[in-house]
Write an enzyme that holds these catalytic residues in place. Structure first.
Site, PDB file in Angstrom:
ATOM      1  CB  ALA A  94      46.586  21.278  36.866  1.00 22.23           C
ATOM      2  N   GLY A 131      35.823  21.922  30.101  1.00 17.65           N
ATOM      3  CA  GLY A 131      35.238  20.615  29.833  1.00 17.65           C
ATOM      4  C   GLY A 131      35.136  19.764  31.080  1.00 17.65           C
ATOM      5  CG  ASN A 175      29.323  35.570  28.692  1.00 18.14           C
ATOM      6  OD1 ASN A 175      29.536  36.028  27.559  1.00 18.14           O
ATOM      7  ND2 ASN A 175      30.310  35.291  29.532  1.00 18.14           N
ATOM      8  CG  LEU A 187      21.282  37.492  31.061  1.00 19.74           C
ATOM      9  CD1 LEU A 187      19.792  37.785  31.107  1.00 19.74           C
ATOM     10  CD2 LEU A 187      22.001  38.482  30.158  1.00 19.74           C
ATOM     11  CB  THR A 213      36.685  29.782  39.363  1.00 18.63           C
ATOM     12  OG1 THR A 213      37.551  30.895  39.567  1.00 18.63           O
ATOM     13  CG2 THR A 213      37.338  28.810  38.384  1.00 18.63           C
ATOM     14  CB  ALA A 214      33.683  26.254  38.065  1.00 20.34           C
ATOM     15  N   GLY A 236      29.739  29.435  35.328  1.00 15.66           N
ATOM     16  CA  GLY A 236      29.140  29.200  34.018  1.00 15.66           C
ATOM     17  C   GLY A 236      29.241  27.747  33.587  1.00 15.66           C
ATOM     18  N   GLY A 285      37.366  27.436  44.318  1.00 17.30           N
ATOM     19  CA  GLY A 285      37.796  26.365  43.423  1.00 17.30           C
ATOM     20  C   GLY A 285      36.861  26.184  42.250  1.00 17.30           C
ATOM     21  CB  SER A 337      33.222  25.344  43.882  1.00 18.79           C
ATOM     22  OG  SER A 337      33.096  25.496  42.473  1.00 18.79           O
TER      23      SER A 337
END
Length: 296
Positions: free
Chosen positions: A12, A41, A183, A214, A242-243, A245, A281, A285
Site C-alpha cells: 500500500a 511485484g 539500471n 537508462l 514511481t513505477a 522501471g 501513483g 499510472s
C-alpha cells in the site's frame, strides 16, 4: 494464450507531493497526499496485464489486515490472477513516498507480509512451472526468489530478474537467470564494481542477457557475444517517476511471452514507462496496451 507469472512484493503506497525532497533533519509541508496500490511485484504484474496478449498471475503474500484484501482486489481488477496470493498473519507491506515538483521520488518500504513470503507454496510452484515467462524482483527474501528461479529452470521456463532494490547476488542465483534487468546503479552493485562497462561485461558473462535501463537515455540490451541493442526513450514531462522501471519490466515480460523480438519488446516497454511518469501513483499510472500502441 501465453502466460506471465510475477513473483514479488505488493504494498500500500502512501504518497505525499512536496516541493522538494526533505534533507536529513528537515520538515517540509506536503501539497497533496494519496493512497494507492504499489510494490514492485504488484506494479510489474499490472504492467504485464495491461500490456495484453498474456495471462498474468501473481505469486506473493499480503497480510491479514484491511490492506491485504484491498491490494488483492486491486490486482484482480487490473486483470491479474491472484489465486495463488497467500495471506500471512500481520500487516501488509507499505511504502512511504515523497514526490517532488520534478517528479523525482524518495521511497521507504516497510516490508510487512512481503518479508514473511519465505517459501513458494505447492500451488505457486505449479503456476511458475506452467508459465512462459517468470519475472521477479528483490523486495521479497532472496531465498524465495532463488527457489522460484530453480523451479523455473527445472521446467524450462524463462526467468527474468529485476535486481531492485539492488544488492550483490549469490552465484547460485545468477546461474539460474535467463535475463537480468538493472539500471546503472543496480548493475554496479550486483557486479561489485564502480565501472559500468566492467559491470556489464561481468554480468553478461554470468547471465547471458542483461537489459540495462537508462532512464531518459532509454535502454540497452546486451546478449553474450552479440552487438548491444539500444532503444531510445520517449521525451515526456515527468509528473511522478514511481513505477516507471516496474512498468518497463512488466511490459517487457509480457511482450517476450507473446513472442515479440527483443527490440520490439524493449520499444513497447520504453513507451509504456514514459507514459507512466506523466501520471501520479504506481499501479494507477500504468498505461493500457491501447495507449501504448497509440503512442507507438
Amino acid at each position: 494464450m501465453s502466460s506471465v507469472v510475477v513473483v514479488g512484493s505488493v504494498n500500500a503506497d502512501l504518497s505525499a507531493r512536496v516541493a522538494r525532497i526533505p534533507a536529513p533533519g528537515e520538515t517540509v509541508l506536503a501539497t497533496g497526499f494519496a493512497r494507492s496500490p504499489g510494490g514492485k511485484g504488484g506494479n510489474q504484474a499490472v504492467g504485464a496485464a495491461r500490456a495484453g496478449g498474456a495471462d498474468v498471475a501473481f505469486v506473493g503474500a499480503v497480510g491479514t489486515d484491511a490492506d491485504g484484501a484491498w491490494l488483492a482486489d486491486r490486482l484482480d481488477a487490473a486483470g491479474v490472477d491472484v489465486a495463488t496470493l497467500t495471506r500471512v498473519e500481520g500487516p501488509s507491506g507499505q511504502a512511504l513516498i515523497s514526490v517532488d515538483a520534478a517528479g523525482e521520488n524518495a521511497i521507504v518500504v516497510v516490508p510487512g507480509a512481503n518479508a514473511a513470503f519465505t517459501e513458494v507454496t505447492p500451488a505457486q510452484a505449479v503456476a511458475i512451472a506452467h508459465a512462459d515467462v517468470v519475472l521477479a524482483q528483490l523486495e521479497t527474501p532472496l531465498a524465495t526468489v532463488t527457489q522460484a528461479a530453480r523451479i523455473a529452470r527445472d521446467h524450462g521456463v524463462r526467468f527474468l530478474l529485476n535486481a531492485a532494490p539492488s544488492q550483490p547476488l549469490p552465484p547460485d542465483l545468477l546461474a539460474l537467470l535467463d535475463v537480468l534487468i538493472v539500471n546503472e546503479h543496480e548493475a554496479r552493485d550486483v557486479a561489485r564494481t564502480d565501472d559500468l562497462d566492467e559491470a556489464l561485461t561481468r554480468l553478461v558473462a554470468e547471465v547471458g542477457t542483461v537489459v540495462l535501463t537508462l532512464g531518459a537515455s532509454g535502454s540497452r540490451i546486451v546478449h553474450r557475444g552479440q552487438e548491444p541493442i539500444s532503444v531510445p526513450a520517449r521525451r515526456v514531462e515527468a509528473v511522478d517517476t514511481t513505477a516507471a522501471g516496474d512498468t518497463y519490466c512488466g511490459v517487457l515480460a509480457a511482450a517476450l511471452a507473446r513472442g515479440a523480438s527483443w527490440e520490439a519488446a524493449a520499444e513497447e516497454a520504453s513507451v509504456a514507462s514514459a507514459l507512466t511518469v506523466t501520471r501520479p501513483g504506481a499501479q494507477d499510472s500504468i498505461p493500457t496496451r491501447a495507449e501504448v500502441l497509440a503512442a507507438l
